[in-house]
Design a protein around this motif. Structure first.
Motif, short mmCIF file in Angstrom:
data_model
loop_
_atom_site.label_atom_id
_atom_site.label_comp_id
_atom_site.label_asym_id
_atom_site.label_seq_id
_atom_site.Cartn_x
_atom_site.Cartn_y
_atom_site.Cartn_z
N HIS A 24 0.86 -1.19 0.00
CA HIS A 24 0.00 0.00 0.00
C HIS A 24 0.89 1.23 0.00
O HIS A 24 1.57 1.52 1.00
N GLU A 35 -3.90 4.87 5.64
CA GLU A 35 -4.26 5.22 4.25
C GLU A 35 -5.66 5.85 4.18
O GLU A 35 -6.03 6.43 3.17
N TRP A 36 -6.43 5.74 5.23
CA TRP A 36 -7.75 6.38 5.26
C TRP A 36 -7.71 7.76 5.92
O TRP A 36 -8.75 8.31 6.28
N HIS A 83 -5.27 4.05 -4.66
CA HIS A 83 -6.07 3.72 -3.48
C HIS A 83 -7.26 4.67 -3.41
O HIS A 83 -7.48 5.47 -4.34
N GLU A 238 -10.06 -10.62 5.54
CA GLU A 238 -9.07 -9.56 5.82
C GLU A 238 -9.05 -9.24 7.31
O GLU A 238 -10.07 -9.10 7.95
C1 GLC Z 1 -9.77 -2.39 3.56
C2 GLC Z 1 -9.14 -1.05 3.84
C3 GLC Z 1 -8.35 -0.59 2.64
C4 GLC Z 1 -7.34 -1.64 2.26
C5 GLC Z 1 -8.04 -2.97 2.05
C6 GLC Z 1 -7.03 -4.09 1.82
O1 GLC Z 1 -10.69 -2.25 2.51
O2 GLC Z 1 -10.16 -0.14 4.10
O3 GLC Z 1 -7.68 0.62 2.97
O4 GLC Z 1 -6.74 -1.25 1.05
O5 GLC Z 1 -8.77 -3.32 3.21
O6 GLC Z 1 -7.74 -5.30 1.76
#
Ligand code: GLC
Length: 435
Positions: A24, A35-36, A83, A238
């Motif tokens: 990422h 990243e958010w 992203h 995840e």
């Molecule tokens: C979730 C997160 C996102 C990330 C993704 C990876 O959707 O919000 O930021 O890229 O997981 O699986």
């Protein structure tokens, strides 16, 4: 073992290789707090553009990234081409919001793909369906920096989601035609709502997008986040480890757990919940023991480097894989009948007919394996190929057991282990099964 759901994409190599690197990397590496961050802190474009104007990964050497992945035993990688922030790593002709227009001054994706291919890793592209920057992406009340704005309706005037979908499809075409053979396409993510206020297949025109993907790259492995019931190849649990082989409608499917080293996908300087090497190796083993893969994520810094905490863990995983990779590559869940011993996981290679006992907690002297009696020809520690005695309890020890326990030991195989745990992260016992 019941049949695994067939896939349109080529998952044969995927179910063999088992272990991949997620990366990422985007403007969010600079705020360095997830990243958010643009969503979390509701940062408006004019403020977030500061990161665009200062994005200068001067230490970026993708060959170092690729070597770290290969040395860790990873066989494929998946990179965030774009992203949720909308920033593109490659020289897309469909937007100015891209790496060549930052101080980086160049396409960052192309040299990365080349470097990873040179290390013989397969190529995967993560591509966000969500886009917090595109002028035609309709602002909704659930996700994005403007989700709480009272003037959201006003902001949406003139926005046409179908124009965004056209952009989305155009960029997918670029990614599938300008970078050679892409092995995995990882869209993220749909959030349909009953009242239509979310975003799903209609907003992405997923059916049309799926047709485009299959036309341009029929072999590509597609994840499960386009909001289409059947148009996917892999399920993608995840931030948790499934308790058993992932099923859909009762059928086993190809699956991959995607996980982070710490609590963030993007580089997060101050986030400290970094998993131990033991945990990470055990997660890889655990995934394979249930017929799945592990996609483990690195968030590079704004200077273009993997941070030391990631490098240390990758190196340690590589040290374990150096002597134990044959209990991972080409392996899957053990056949029925072999019960998993306490504090262990089992993996099995159908080609070599070898079964691997991964010992998460080293027992004193004996390991009892129910359902193994009479099925094993030879046993050894995988790290040094030293023999492990298939030797049960001595008679005087058996006589100390009650009748029920004595009966149980009859159907089990007992391995006599060295008292001292081998000096490896997770010891593995390789069992050569009888033909
Ligand atoms: C979730 C997160 C996102 C990330 C993704 C990876 O959707 O919000 O930021 O890229 O997981 O699986």
């Amino acid at each position: 073992m019941d049949k695994v759901r067939k896939t349109a994409g080529d998952t044969s190599w995927f179910m063999r290789d088992r272990f991949g690197m997620f990366i990422h990397w985007g403007l969010y590496a600079q705020p360095a707090r997830h990243e958010w961050v643009k969503h979390n802190e509701q940062i408006p474009d004019e403020r977030y553009d500061m990161y665009f104007r200062h994005f200068d990964p001067d230490l970026y050497k993708p060959e170092l990234w690729a070597k770290a992945a290969a040395d860790a035993g990873m066989k494929y990688f998946v990179i965030t081409t774009k992203h949720h922030e909308g920033f593109c790593l490659w020289d897309s002709k469909l937007t100015d919001y891209k790496a060549p227009n930052t101080p980086a001054g160049r396409d960052l994706l192309r040299p990365m793909v080349q470097a990873f291919r040179e290390e013989n890793l397969r190529v995967g592209f993560y591509h966000s369906l969500i886009d917090w920057h595109h002028p035609h992406y309709v602002i909704d009340p659930h996700i994005g920096p403007y989700r709480n704005r009272p003037d959201r309706a006003q902001m949406n005037k003139g926005r046409d989601q179908s124009k965004y979908a056209k952009y989305l499809h155009g960029q997918v075409r670029e990614l599938l035609t300008q970078f050679g053979k892409v092995d995995i396409l990882w869209f993220d993510f749909s959030y349909p709502k009953e009242d239509g206020s979310g975003k799903g297949h209609k907003d992405w025109q997923s059916e049309k997008l799926y047709a485009l993907v299959r036309k341009l790259a029929p072999h590509v492995i597609l994840d499960d986040r386009l909001d289409l019931p059947d148009a996917w190849d892999i399920k993608t649990p995840e931030q948790f480890q499934p308790r058993e082989w992932v099923r859909v409608n009762g059928q086993r499917v190809v699956w991959e757990a995607c996980q982070t080293f710490s609590g963030s996908w993007g580089y997060h300087r101050d986030e400290t919940s970094w998993k131990s090497v033991d945990q990470l190796v055990q997660m890889l083993i655990d995934s394979v023991s249930k017929g799945g893969n592990l996609l483990l994520n690195v968030g590079p810094t704004g200077r273009g480097e993997f941070d030391q905490r990631a490098l240390d863990r990758l190196a340690a995983m590589g040290a374990w894989m150096k002597r134990h990779s044959r209990s991972i590559y080409g392996c899957t869940q053990a056949p029925d009948g072999f019960q998993t011993p306490q504090d262990c996981r089992l993996t099995y290679n159908p080609q070599t007919n070898r079964l691997y006992v991964h010992v998460f907690a080293w027992p004193f002297m004996h390991l009892h394996l129910d359902g193994f009696a009479g099925k094993v020809e030879y046993a050894q520690l995988l790290n040094d190929a030293s023999e492990v005695a298939i030797k049960g309890l001595a008679d005087w020890q058996v006589h100390q057991l009650d009748a029920k326990a004595r009966e149980k030991t009859k159907n089990s195989m007992v391995l006599t282990l060295p008292v001292k745990k081998p000096d490896v992260t997770v010891p593995v016992i390789e069992l050569f099964l009888k033909k």
